[in-house]
Design a protein around this motif. Sequence first.
Motif, PDB file in Angstrom:
ATOM      1  N   GLY A   1       6.664  29.065  17.344  1.00  0.00           N
ATOM      2  CA  GLY A   1       7.748  28.793  16.638  1.00  0.00           C
ATOM      3  C   GLY A   1       8.636  29.650  17.284  1.00  0.00           C
ATOM      4  N   MET A   2       8.304  30.445  18.569  1.00  0.00           N
ATOM      5  CA  MET A   2       9.240  31.311  18.890  1.00  0.00           C
ATOM      6  C   MET A   2      10.342  30.599  19.714  1.00  0.00           C
ATOM      7  N   CYS A   3      10.252  29.300  20.242  1.00  0.00           N
ATOM      8  CA  CYS A   3      11.182  28.809  21.125  1.00  0.00           C
ATOM      9  C   CYS A   3      10.579  27.296  21.532  1.00  0.00           C
ATOM     10  N   GLY A   4      11.527  26.389  21.972  1.00  0.00           N
ATOM     11  CA  GLY A   4      11.101  24.876  22.036  1.00  0.00           C
ATOM     12  C   GLY A   4      10.742  24.520  23.390  1.00  0.00           C
ATOM     13  N   ASP A   5      11.326  25.046  24.373  1.00  0.00           N
ATOM     14  CA  ASP A   5      10.951  24.427  25.752  1.00  0.00           C
ATOM     15  C   ASP A   5      11.054  25.628  26.636  1.00  0.00           C
ATOM     16  N   ALA A   6      10.815  25.376  27.908  1.00  0.00           N
ATOM     17  CA  ALA A   6      10.672  26.441  29.175  1.00  0.00           C
ATOM     18  C   ALA A   6      12.126  27.287  29.019  1.00  0.00           C
TER      19      ALA A   6
ATOM     20  N   ALA B   1      10.407  38.705  16.598  1.00  0.00           N
ATOM     21  CA  ALA B   1      10.824  37.243  16.683  1.00  0.00           C
ATOM     22  C   ALA B   1      12.050  37.076  16.384  1.00  0.00           C
ATOM     23  N   ARG B   2      12.624  37.884  15.812  1.00  0.00           N
ATOM     24  CA  ARG B   2      14.290  38.112  15.352  1.00  0.00           C
ATOM     25  C   ARG B   2      14.758  38.363  16.776  1.00  0.00           C
ATOM     26  N   LEU B   3      14.422  39.284  17.733  1.00  0.00           N
ATOM     27  CA  LEU B   3      15.055  39.300  18.936  1.00  0.00           C
ATOM     28  C   LEU B   3      15.050  38.113  19.900  1.00  0.00           C
ATOM     29  N   PHE B   4      13.775  37.622  19.799  1.00  0.00           N
ATOM     30  CA  PHE B   4      13.562  36.292  20.936  1.00  0.00           C
ATOM     31  C   PHE B   4      14.467  35.301  20.422  1.00  0.00           C
ATOM     32  N   LYS B   5      14.743  35.119  18.906  1.00  0.00           N
ATOM     33  CA  LYS B   5      15.445  33.979  18.542  1.00  0.00           C
ATOM     34  C   LYS B   5      17.112  34.242  18.651  1.00  0.00           C
ATOM     35  N   GLY B   6      17.598  35.815  18.587  1.00  0.00           N
ATOM     36  CA  GLY B   6      18.944  36.300  18.687  1.00  0.00           C
ATOM     37  C   GLY B   6      19.233  36.311  17.428  1.00  0.00           C
ATOM     38  N   GLU B   7      18.726  36.758  16.382  1.00  0.00           N
ATOM     39  CA  GLU B   7      19.045  36.692  14.971  1.00  0.00           C
ATOM     40  C   GLU B   7      19.374  38.350  14.821  1.00  0.00           C
TER      41      GLU B   7
END
Length: 327
Positions: free
Chosen positions: A106-111, A321-327
């Motif tokens: 769930g962290m990200c969708g593609d490369a 997770a919030r940092l990865f997603k830019g939240e």
Amino acid sequence: MNKLTALTTAACLLAAPALQAKDLALSYFMGPNHPLNEAVFTPFAEKLAEVSGGQLTVTQYPGGALNSSPPKQYSILLDGIADVAFHLPGYTAQIFPITTAITTPGMCGDALECTEAMWRAIEPIEAEFDAKLLAVWANDPQVLYTKDKAVRTLEDMQGLLVRVTSAQDIPFTEALGASSVSQPVSEINQNLANGVVDAVSIDPSATMSFKMHEPANYMTTNIPGAGSAFVLMMNKGVYNALTEEEKGWVDEASGKWLSMKGGQIYRDMAERGIEVARENGVEIIELSAEERARWDAAIQPALDEWMATDLGQGMTGADLARLFKGE
């Protein structure tokens, strides 16, 4: 200045050697024809030679010339055997819990999305390495290569021995009913062919990079996961010994632009990997939305536990997770 002195001075100037270029040894365990050479290693070398006017150059040592054990790439960099090295942090995930967390479902969708996510967290990622990071990127989410058993449902995972990319993947794989083992990527083709493992969890670029279409009869896609981390790094002592001007050249020849080239090549290879597998007779099984929901529900307790985990640097999994997603 008399004539004799002038002639002597001129002769000394003519005899003085030109400035010696500094050459950096770059180690990677794949062969020289691996796509990452064209996408990352060679662009770094060419850009460095360009911006430095040839005063900083790179010599590549592919195919394990400096190190035949992929998990030891970080060690040979720290030991000064290589000046620059390519490494998969998943091999030493216990040292890099923040970097390898990009593989958490769930962290990200593609490369490309995963590479962007890692750059949002570049400060805590850099803090995990005793090295100068030149590039940080990710590949596409995992698929499951199997030889003898098609995986179509959650129940099909029961009792399988699955090779995972990182220790970070183990709790999620085991939540699906399988057992996990970590193995160097250079061994996955042979281990699946010989039945050492029942399945290999890796991104679909492995079809081309490691010819996984040869031992595999099935590929299951749309399983929970995200990208795996890759880094190109420089020995910190070597970097710190450079002049400020030389450090500026290294910085200009590396960074996010180089990282995105790594992400792009894996995005392209993932799409092509599925097609090549299909063309070679591998059955492509895509989990339906309903079946994927069952897998997601199965891993949710493990995901909740990871979110509450202290990853160091004052960060929990949820914080990262919030940092990865830019939240």
